[in-house]
Design a protein around this motif. Structure first.
Motif, mmCIF file in Angstrom:
data_model
loop_
_atom_site.group_PDB
_atom_site.id
_atom_site.type_symbol
_atom_site.label_atom_id
_atom_site.label_comp_id
_atom_site.label_asym_id
_atom_site.label_seq_id
_atom_site.Cartn_x
_atom_site.Cartn_y
_atom_site.Cartn_z
ATOM 1 N N UNK A 157 4.740 -13.646 -33.257
ATOM 2 C CA UNK A 157 5.657 -14.738 -32.903
ATOM 3 C C UNK A 157 6.695 -14.918 -34.004
ATOM 4 N N UNK A 158 7.901 -15.224 -33.596
ATOM 5 C CA UNK A 158 8.989 -15.456 -34.543
ATOM 6 C C UNK A 158 9.458 -16.907 -34.407
ATOM 7 N N UNK A 159 9.636 -17.536 -35.541
ATOM 8 C CA UNK A 159 10.103 -18.909 -35.543
ATOM 9 C C UNK A 159 11.569 -19.016 -35.886
ATOM 10 N N UNK A 160 11.942 -20.117 -36.495
ATOM 11 C CA UNK A 160 13.328 -20.358 -36.875
ATOM 12 C C UNK A 160 13.819 -19.274 -37.827
ATOM 13 N N UNK A 161 15.044 -18.830 -37.598
ATOM 14 C CA UNK A 161 15.679 -17.761 -38.401
ATOM 15 C C UNK A 161 14.894 -16.459 -38.331
ATOM 16 N N UNK A 162 14.104 -16.295 -37.272
ATOM 17 C CA UNK A 162 13.366 -15.046 -37.130
ATOM 18 C C UNK A 162 12.191 -14.913 -38.070
ATOM 19 N N UNK A 163 11.703 -16.033 -38.596
ATOM 20 C CA UNK A 163 10.583 -15.984 -39.530
ATOM 21 C C UNK A 163 9.292 -15.580 -38.827
ATOM 22 N N UNK A 164 8.574 -14.624 -39.420
ATOM 23 C CA UNK A 164 7.238 -14.282 -38.946
ATOM 24 C C UNK A 164 6.241 -15.287 -39.525
ATOM 25 N N UNK A 165 4.989 -15.158 -39.112
ATOM 26 C CA UNK A 165 3.949 -16.021 -39.667
ATOM 27 C C UNK A 165 3.874 -15.868 -41.180
ATOM 28 N N UNK A 166 4.055 -14.641 -41.671
ATOM 29 C CA UNK A 166 3.992 -14.398 -43.112
ATOM 30 C C UNK A 166 5.161 -15.072 -43.834
ATOM 31 N N UNK A 167 6.350 -15.005 -43.260
ATOM 32 C CA UNK A 167 7.502 -15.699 -43.859
ATOM 33 C C UNK A 167 7.217 -17.196 -43.995
ATOM 34 N N UNK A 168 6.687 -17.779 -42.918
ATOM 35 C CA UNK A 168 6.445 -19.226 -42.909
ATOM 36 C C UNK A 168 5.410 -19.607 -43.956
ATOM 37 N N UNK A 169 4.342 -18.816 -44.070
ATOM 38 C CA UNK A 169 3.292 -19.122 -45.033
ATOM 39 C C UNK A 169 3.784 -19.015 -46.470
ATOM 40 N N UNK A 170 4.876 -18.264 -46.682
ATOM 41 C CA UNK A 170 5.444 -18.088 -48.024
ATOM 42 C C UNK A 170 6.541 -19.105 -48.338
ATOM 43 N N UNK A 179 -2.928 -28.461 -47.167
ATOM 44 C CA UNK A 179 -2.298 -27.475 -46.272
ATOM 45 C C UNK A 179 -0.828 -27.268 -46.620
ATOM 46 N N UNK A 180 -0.506 -27.437 -47.893
ATOM 47 C CA UNK A 180 0.890 -27.291 -48.302
ATOM 48 C C UNK A 180 1.257 -25.817 -48.462
ATOM 49 N N UNK A 181 2.473 -25.479 -48.068
ATOM 50 C CA UNK A 181 2.992 -24.123 -48.224
ATOM 51 C C UNK A 181 3.944 -24.084 -49.429
ATOM 52 N N UNK A 182 4.113 -22.919 -50.074
ATOM 53 C CA UNK A 182 3.461 -21.632 -49.790
ATOM 54 C C UNK A 182 1.988 -21.653 -50.160
ATOM 55 N N UNK A 183 1.211 -20.858 -49.420
ATOM 56 C CA UNK A 183 -0.230 -20.815 -49.628
ATOM 57 C C UNK A 183 -0.679 -19.383 -49.871
ATOM 58 N N UNK A 184 -1.115 -19.116 -51.086
ATOM 59 C CA UNK A 184 -1.573 -17.771 -51.436
ATOM 60 C C UNK A 184 -2.818 -17.399 -50.627
ATOM 61 N N UNK A 185 -3.714 -18.361 -50.430
ATOM 62 C CA UNK A 185 -4.944 -18.099 -49.678
ATOM 63 C C UNK A 185 -4.636 -17.679 -48.248
ATOM 64 N N UNK A 186 -3.715 -18.422 -47.609
ATOM 65 C CA UNK A 186 -3.351 -18.080 -46.230
ATOM 66 C C UNK A 186 -2.627 -16.743 -46.180
ATOM 67 N N UNK A 187 -1.699 -16.521 -47.102
ATOM 68 C CA UNK A 187 -0.963 -15.254 -47.120
ATOM 69 C C UNK A 187 -1.918 -14.074 -47.258
ATOM 70 N N UNK A 188 -2.919 -14.207 -48.110
ATOM 71 C CA UNK A 188 -3.908 -13.135 -48.287
ATOM 72 C C UNK A 188 -4.641 -12.852 -46.982
ATOM 73 N N UNK A 189 -5.002 -13.916 -46.263
ATOM 74 C CA UNK A 189 -5.692 -13.737 -44.977
ATOM 75 C C UNK A 189 -4.783 -13.114 -43.934
ATOM 76 N N UNK A 190 -3.510 -13.519 -43.923
ATOM 77 C CA UNK A 190 -2.566 -12.930 -42.969
ATOM 78 C C UNK A 190 -2.365 -11.439 -43.254
ATOM 79 N N UNK A 191 -2.270 -11.088 -44.524
ATOM 80 C CA UNK A 191 -2.110 -9.670 -44.888
ATOM 81 C C UNK A 191 -3.355 -8.876 -44.500
ATOM 82 N N UNK A 192 -4.521 -9.479 -44.711
ATOM 83 C CA UNK A 192 -5.774 -8.819 -44.342
ATOM 84 C C UNK A 192 -5.843 -8.608 -42.828
ATOM 85 N N UNK A 193 -5.193 -9.514 -42.083
ATOM 86 C CA UNK A 193 -5.200 -9.424 -40.615
ATOM 87 C C UNK A 193 -4.122 -8.487 -40.094
#
Length: 594
Positions: A450-463, A479-493
């Motif tokens: 899924x792409x959000x505003x300005x074409x951001x992917x989930x990884x862009x948003x988490x960063x 649950x504040x962004x950027x989140x290193x924990x979430x980014x790590x999980x997204x990359x793992x996925x």
């Protein structure tokens, strides 16, 4: 000419003068400056911005009769419309400017032109309680039974606003009791809004059936519980309805059988006798469940009020520290909304956002602070994962049926990511099976691409530190962004670390714009294949985006993340060596980005 056509916040000088009733300025702009008398602009009324409002509409809405007469005399169209198809006549009806209404009609204004929602001048006059205007329109032959897009009539509007005198007048002019798109009659509309005097009047009409009276009284009782907090009044209404069900000499009208119970309502069943109703006084909580049961039975799950009051009751429980009851009711309301509403509906967004706030509170410092005074339980893994699953499902449904407003998809995607951020914080305390389920759900989210505003992917948003939906999100560090924990999980996925948004930025570029950029976040992206020397759409690298306040060496060792491929690409670009068509096509974007 440039002056009179210039817009400030979307409004021309003539629109502003008409909105504020400056007759002399209006006259000067029209007669001396030849201002376009029909040029629309944006104006604000009661905090709402009206787009494409003609000058005459602005003057009529604000009640400036002198300006209205001047504009019409100079040739302004009395049937000009805003972007929502609202006419000057409808604008005057809204705020009760009777003399302007009369004047515009005399000048040829069409009383039957409705706005984009199908609401006519008569409907808005009835809703706002303007008896004189409603009477005037009816004398002119306004269609008393006309329906809006959602099927409501002027009678519905009177019942909802509590205008009994106008309602009586409508009935005298031939208004009939009809149902809207939710199956609501005017009497039920009055019950939902708590207007007892409307209900009592309508019950006496000969065309109202006994079953309709019973439903109205029971629904009014539910409103007394949840809206007026009048338990005694509610009980009396329910007892009246019960007596009507079993009135002497008439056929019995028992409540429909309740084949299943709802866990969120603690498996309560509707009371079926006067004696059972009497017992409710000793159990206020059971009485509140009765109100929810009655409302769902009469209105049905598709009506917005059904899920609204389920959510409201859950919020009351949360305020009282009964978080499990809150989660149970909110989950039930969310299931109802996802089953009945179109994907990405604002009501569903609101439910998901409320869950995110609740879980953030329970997991953050705010929850621990409250815990000193009363116990705040830990967030249940099952509750968290179920809500995250539903958020991912909503994103998927939104992608299958793209919304008219892309902002809706972005909001739900951000909510899903914030929920995922909270979920991964539970991982250290989870077993292997639970961790796998969490990662599987995050994988589903990433796979949707899924792409959000300005074409951001989930990884862009988490960063991105700017991905918060509203300011109050920053109250919740959990649950504040950027989140290193979430980014790590997204990359793992399997999130694509090289994906670019509409500005040509990768997730690493987005991370660099945080103040400051978290070192662990940047290193996680680099370790997954992000290129340190890749340039964004403006030609800037990660190091250049960091700025002088945060040198690159404070985040990582550049040599550790510089490959021979990167050096070769930089050499080609630095020496302006032609490469398009000279190297394998799949390598061209790689070289171009360097």
């Amino acid at each position: 000419m440039m002056l009179i056509a210039t817009k400030t916040n979307g409004a021309t000088p003539l629109v502003m003068a008409c909105r504020n009733g400056h007759y002399d300025v209006v006259e000067y702009l029209v007669d001396r400056c030849n201002a376009d008398i029909e040029q629309p602009g944006s104006v604000v009324f009661d905090g709402e911005t009206i787009e494409g409002a003609p000058p005459l509409w602005c003057a009529a809405a604000a009640g400036h009769f002198g300006v209205v007469k001047f504009l019409v005399k100079r040739g302004a169209s009395v049937n000009s419309i805003t972007k929502t198809n609202s006419t000057p006549l409808r604008a005057a009806c809204f705020d009760g400017h009777y003399e302007i209404v009369k004047f515009l009609v005399e000048q040829g204004a069409d009383i039957e032109v409705s706005n984009r929602h199908g609401h006519t001048c008569l409907m808005i006059a009835c809703y706002k309680g303007h008896y004189q205007i409603a009477h005037f329109l009816l004398r002119l032959g306004a269609n008393v039974n006309r329906k809006s897009v959602k099927g409501n009539t002027a009678l519905h509007d009177c019942a909802e606003s509590g205008s009994l005198n106008i309602l009586k007048m409508l009935i005298e002019h031939g208004a009939v009791m009809d149902v809207d798109s939710y199956g609501m009659t005017p009497m039920l509309a009055a019950s939902v809004t708590g207007h007892s005097h409307i209900v009592e009047y309508l019950i006496q009409l000969p065309q109202i059936t006994r079953q309709a009276s019973i439903d109205a009284l029971e629904l009014l009782g539910a409103t007394f519980v949840d809206k007026k907090r009048d338990m005694i009044g509610a009980l009396n209404l329910w007892k009246r309805a019960m007596r009507l069900r079993y009135a002497y000499g008439l056929a019995k009208l028992p409540k429909p059988p309740q084949l299943v119970t709802v866990e969120a309502y603690e498996h309560s069943r509707e009371k079926r006798t006067i004696e059972e109703l009497e017992d409710l006084l000793a159990d206020p909580d059971e009485m509140r469940m009765q109100a929810l049961l009655i409302r769902e039975r009469i209105l049905g799950p598709a009506h917005p009020d059904t899920s609204y009051y389920v959510r409201y009751r859950g919020a009351v429980y949360a305020d009282a520290g009964k978080f499990s009851r809150c989660v149970s009711l909110w989950s039930y309301a969310l299931d109802m909304q996802q089953a009945m509403l179109e994907p990405l509906n604002p009501m569903t967004q609101s439910s998901l956002f409320s869950f995110m706030e609740l879980f953030s509170f329970m997991m953050g410092d705010e929850g621990r602070l409250i815990a000193r005074r009363r116990r705040v339980p830990s967030v249940s893994f099952e509750d968290m994962l179920q809500v995250l699953d539903k958020a991912v499902w909503e994103v998927q449904a939104g992608l299958a049926k793209p919304p008219q407003d892309p902002g809706h998809l972005y909001k739900v995607l951000v909510i899903a990511l914030h929920l995922a951020c909270l979920a991964v914080k539970l991982l250290p305390s989870l077993g292997t099976a639970e961790s796998q389920r969490t990662h599987a759900t995050i994988f589903r989210l990433v796979s949707l691409n899924a792409r959000g505003r300005l074409g951001h992917t989930a990884l862009h948003i988490a960063c991105s530190e700017e991905a918060g939906l509203v300011v109050r999100l920053f109250r919740y560090p959990a649950c504040r962004f950027p989140s290193t924990t979430l980014v790590t999980s997204l990359l793992k996925a399997g999130a694509d670390v090289s994906a670019l948004d509409d500005t040509g930025s990768s997730a690493l570029h987005v991370a660099a714009r945080s103040s400051p950029c978290p070192g662990p976040l940047a290193r996680a992206l680099l370790a997954s294949g992000a290129h340190l020397d890749a340039r964004d759409g403006s030609g800037r690298t990660f190091a250049q985006l960091l700025g002088p306040a945060q040198p690159l060496h404070t985040i990582c060792n550049p040599l550790q993340y510089t490959t021979l491929a990167c050096l070769a690409a930089r050499t080609i670009r630095a020496h302006s060596i032609p490469y398009l068509g000279q190297i394998p096509r799949h390598l061209e974007p790689f070289v171009t980005q360097h």
